[in-house]
Design an enzyme around this catalytic site. Structure first.
Site, mmCIF file in Angstrom:
data_model
loop_
_atom_site.group_PDB
_atom_site.id
_atom_site.type_symbol
_atom_site.label_atom_id
_atom_site.label_comp_id
_atom_site.label_asym_id
_atom_site.label_seq_id
_atom_site.Cartn_x
_atom_site.Cartn_y
_atom_site.Cartn_z
ATOM 1 N N ARG A 67 -58.728 4.271 51.525
ATOM 2 C CA ARG A 67 -59.835 5.227 51.441
ATOM 3 C C ARG A 67 -60.006 5.995 52.743
ATOM 4 O O ARG A 67 -60.428 7.155 52.728
ATOM 5 C CB ARG A 67 -61.144 4.522 51.044
ATOM 6 C CG ARG A 67 -61.155 4.070 49.590
ATOM 7 C CD ARG A 67 -62.557 3.609 49.178
ATOM 8 N NE ARG A 67 -63.042 2.583 50.079
ATOM 9 C CZ ARG A 67 -62.823 1.276 49.945
ATOM 10 N NH1 ARG A 67 -62.128 0.840 48.910
ATOM 11 N NH2 ARG A 67 -63.300 0.420 50.805
ATOM 12 N N GLU A 104 -62.516 -13.530 56.334
ATOM 13 C CA GLU A 104 -63.385 -14.683 56.049
ATOM 14 C C GLU A 104 -62.518 -15.913 55.789
ATOM 15 O O GLU A 104 -62.767 -16.988 56.324
ATOM 16 C CB GLU A 104 -64.271 -14.360 54.847
ATOM 17 C CG GLU A 104 -65.423 -15.312 54.675
ATOM 18 C CD GLU A 104 -66.258 -14.951 53.449
ATOM 19 O OE1 GLU A 104 -67.186 -15.702 53.157
ATOM 20 O OE2 GLU A 104 -65.956 -13.929 52.787
#
Lengths: 180, 180
Positions: A67, A104
């Site tokens: 993006r 994460e």
């Protein structure tokens, strides 16, 4: 370090998608904004205005895929400067530098061609969304391994609650819209 | 159906990378062209000139990720129209349409949001490279499932030996540069 909130009717096109890409995450979907020609134009003009107001004076724009390419390429065209893609591993064909960064769970990496940026160039990093800032910090490190200068990090949207801005504290960081 | 060869000094920046992504393939690396501000500008202006000359009059530009985003987003900004991303599977967050297409070994797919394009819209498809045309044909099919019109397929570079143009024979197809 200011956050400019403008064009509220365009920002209203950004929609929340709950539980994407996984349960508990609310994804900010900017595709309806991109599909509106007036809003797309206004967004890029506003990003260019931040560059001018803050005297960032970039020689090049570099962006993480995918993006980021949408905003960064249009802004590079608007500013009349070159565009350097920063990609996921094994996408670029030539000799590459790589920076790994923690997710994460696990590790990801970004890559850039070693000959993409000459030493001393003023490089503006652009992406759609500032969340934790992990990807952008890795991109900045990639640029600096080229002995080039990161003149700023520019985003459409900032999720202020995730403190990504603190991770990018070494660089002028701007977002057109900040949400909690 | 013409191929315009212009800006030879910019096209000279496109480099051949042998054996990428696998042995026997010669990859056309456009990143040096993109990194040159004048050439990036000239490339987008030339793509815009093809749109005008051929009276394509698009309402929207749609592009497959990720290199397509670079050309397509800058061109959408230049033309003042909206941009619709066409993505690899499971990247888009909202309700999607999908078209699968055959690869040399196996199957790939492209996806687009179902609400991305209203019926009757004039859609220009843009990508960097026309090889076999498989991805672009799948993109065209995606647009047509929206009852929208593909007004053309536009490329920077065409590998003429792979006959991708024949696969896109239903659409006006243009490349700025054609190589064997």
């Amino acid at each position: 370090m200011t956050t400019t909130v403008l064009l509220p009717s365009c920002f209203a096109l950004i929609r929340d998608i709950p539980d994407f890409p996984k349960p508990g995450i609310v994804f900010k979907d900017i595709t309806p904004l991109l599909a509106d020609g007036c809003c797309f134009q206004a967004m890029i003009e506003q990003l260019a205005a931040v560059c001018e107001r803050e005297r960032l004076n970039p020689d090049l724009i570099a962006c993480p895929e995918a993006r980021g390419f949408i905003l960064g390429a249009a802004l590079a065209f608007r500013l009349g400067i070159g565009f350097v893609p920063i990609r996921k591993p094994n996408k670029l064909p030539h000799d590459k530098a790589r920076v790994e960064y923690a997710l994460e769970y696990g590790v990801d990496a970004v890559e850039m061609h070693r000959d993409a940026i000459a030493p001393g160039r003023r490089v503006l990093l652009v992406d759609d969304l500032l969340a934790t800032g992990g990807t952008m910090a890795a991109c900045a490190q990639l640029v600096e391994t080229h002995a080039a200068q990161v003149v700023g990090c520019l985003f459409l949207l900032e999720l202020a609650g995730l403190s990504g801005r603190e991770r990018l504290a070494a660089y002028p960081t701007h977002a057109l819209l900040s949400v909690v």
